[in-house]
Design a protein around this motif. Structure first.
Motif, PDB file in Angstrom:
ATOM      1  N   ALA A 168       0.858  -1.183   0.000  1.00 16.77           N
ATOM      2  CA  ALA A 168       0.000   0.000   0.000  1.00 16.77           C
ATOM      3  C   ALA A 168       0.892   1.231   0.000  1.00 16.77           C
TER       4      ALA A 168
ATOM      5  N   GLU B 183      -0.497  -1.021  -4.678  1.00 12.17           N
ATOM      6  CA  GLU B 183      -1.764  -0.406  -4.290  1.00 12.17           C
ATOM      7  C   GLU B 183      -1.541   1.103  -4.178  1.00 12.17           C
TER       8      GLU B 183
ATOM      9  N   VAL C 135      -2.236   5.258  -3.964  1.00 13.99           N
ATOM     10  CA  VAL C 135      -3.049   6.161  -3.152  1.00 13.99           C
ATOM     11  C   VAL C 135      -3.205   7.467  -3.916  1.00 13.99           C
TER      12      VAL C 135
ATOM     13  N   MET D 200      -6.407   3.459  -4.138  1.00  7.29           N
ATOM     14  CA  MET D 200      -7.175   3.938  -2.994  1.00  7.29           C
ATOM     15  C   MET D 200      -7.524   5.412  -3.228  1.00  7.29           C
TER      16      MET D 200
ATOM     17  N   ASP E 140      -9.095   9.022  -2.197  1.00  3.35           N
ATOM     18  CA  ASP E 140      -9.418   9.922  -1.092  1.00  3.35           C
ATOM     19  C   ASP E 140      -9.662  11.327  -1.644  1.00  3.35           C
TER      20      ASP E 140
ATOM     21  N   ARG F 138     -10.533   1.554  -4.175  1.00 10.35           N
ATOM     22  CA  ARG F 138     -11.044   1.599  -2.807  1.00 10.35           C
ATOM     23  C   ARG F 138     -11.679   2.958  -2.566  1.00 10.35           C
TER      24      ARG F 138
ATOM     25  N   ASN G 220     -14.310   5.487   0.166  1.00 11.19           N
ATOM     26  CA  ASN G 220     -14.691   5.728   1.549  1.00 11.19           C
ATOM     27  C   ASN G 220     -16.186   6.003   1.642  1.00 11.19           C
TER      28      ASN G 220
ATOM     29  N   GLU H 217     -13.367   0.201   2.450  1.00 10.01           N
ATOM     30  CA  GLU H 217     -12.506  -0.097   3.589  1.00 10.01           C
ATOM     31  C   GLU H 217     -13.184   0.372   4.872  1.00 10.01           C
TER      32      GLU H 217
ATOM     33  N   HIS I 287     -12.819   2.586   7.420  1.00 11.14           N
ATOM     34  CA  HIS I 287     -11.919   3.749   7.364  1.00 11.14           C
ATOM     35  C   HIS I 287     -12.452   4.892   8.212  1.00 11.14           C
TER      36      HIS I 287
ATOM     37  N   ASP J 102      -9.371  -3.814   6.711  1.00  9.13           N
ATOM     38  CA  ASP J 102      -8.094  -3.358   7.236  1.00  9.13           C
ATOM     39  C   ASP J 102      -7.969  -3.853   8.671  1.00  9.13           C
TER      40      ASP J 102
ATOM     41  N   SER K  75      -6.025  -5.418   3.840  1.00  5.75           N
ATOM     42  CA  SER K  75      -4.940  -4.516   4.220  1.00  5.75           C
ATOM     43  C   SER K  75      -4.351  -4.918   5.560  1.00  5.75           C
TER      44      SER K  75
END
Length: 330
Positions: free
Chosen positions: A54, A85, A87, A127, A129, A165, A167, A202, A204, A231, A267
């Motif tokens: 990650a 993975e 981000v 991932m 965000d 991934r 949120n 996830e 999170h 995770d 994770s």
């Protein structure tokens, strides 16, 4: 906690590449009077999962020390990983300053693909965000969030990833959160299905860290390309005001067990280690036993987030812990 004209590529897997290296030849030897080979021994001792890294594990290198995020593949290769993975936020301000334009996203895909291919690694997932709240109660805002995520679905498809991934931030009222989450996920997963991409949630923070509620959302969505990314450590549901200290946590083992039936990625969070190399807050053998019992054999991503070791040392320590713990599961 902390889409258009993309250049596609075929993922390159090195012949003979395993967690234990590349074998140019087979050396035959005798063990207990029977002939065996190094390759046979490697297969017998290989874990039930594949190792990915990650990118968040090196966020301090990138955000504080100025390390190029596009060195991710090279570093992961040197540290002994097979999968990557990504981000999304670690490619800002490059992408955010360009408002995630088609041109900026295409450049991100092209450069990432080139590095992964150069080093013989597999792009696993991205991932996402900072692209809005998929579980927000305002439907207009929720739909805008879905639209923002679509270009990341396209990027993942162009990179040969299997998933992004996301949120589930938004409402803090359980029933409202579930309703909003189902709507946002269903809309996004419906689009992602056309690209052969999975949408993974996830645990999170907030209600997404409530394993039972999270699993209920998966049941309600009921789409084969919508699943979880359990995770090992993200089970803080509420933090103290103006602090990162956790006020209310969900049982991590109960949570992972509840999320594993829907898992399409896992994770391995780590923080600090004792003298024996075990994580001081997470029983890795117990976690991996639940992962294996669920029939999962995909990638497990190392995500070091500790403070006592530097990021490189922490990444390697986590990888070694995973491999050690894997030998103890039945």
């Amino acid at each position: 906690m902390k889409r258009r004209n993309f250049i596609t590529k075929t993922s390159v897997a090195g012949v003979g590449l395993t967690l234990f290296g590349t074998y140019a030849c087979k050396e035959t030897k005798k063990v207990d009077g029977q002939e065996t080979t190094d390759v046979q021994e490697a297969i017998e001792t290989a874990p039930f999962f594949k190792l990915s890294l990650a990118q968040w594990s090196m966020h301090k290198m990138i955000m504080e020390d100025g390390v190029d995020p596009y060195s991710f593949a090279e570093k992961a290769k040197n540290w002994g990983f097979e999968g990557l993975e990504y981000v999304s936020q670690l490619y800002n301000p490059e992408l955010s300053d360009a408002n995630y334009s088609d041109e900026a996203m295409a450049a991100f895909v092209e450069k990432s693909n080139a590095e992964a291919q150069k080093h013989g690694l597999k792009n696993v997932l991205i991932m996402i965000d900072g692209q809005g709240n998929l579980a927000v109660s305002d439907e207009t805002e929720r739909n805008e969030t879905v639209e923002k995520h679509k270009k990341w679905v396209d990027a993942a498809a162009a990179m040969g990833c299997h998933a992004i991934r996301v949120n589930l931030s938004g409402s803090n009222e359980p029933e409202e959160w579930k309703k909003n989450s189902v709507d946002g996920l269903t809309k996004l997963a419906t689009y992602a299905k056309t690209k052969n991409i999975n949408i993974l949630v996830e645990n999170h923070g907030g209600l997404s860290s409530n394993g039972a509620l999270h699993a209920e959302v998966m049941e309600m969505v009921n789409m084969d390309n919508c699943g979880t990314l359990p995770d090992f450590g993200n089970f803080c549901m509420t933090r103290k005001p103006d602090s990162w200290d956790c006020l209310e946590s969900y049982d991590k083992y109960k949570g992972v067990k509840e999320l594993m039936p829907y898992a399409k990625a896992v994770s391995a969070k780590s923080n600090n280690f004792d003298a024996q190399g075990n994580d001081t807050g997470i029983d890795y053998v117990k976690m991996l036993q639940m992962v294996k019992d669920a029939g999962y054999t995909g990638y497990i991503g190392v995500e070091y987030e500790g403070t006592e070791l530097g990021e490189e040392a922490g990444i390697i320590a986590t990888k070694e812990l995973l491999l050690k713990a894997a030998k103890e599961v039945v």
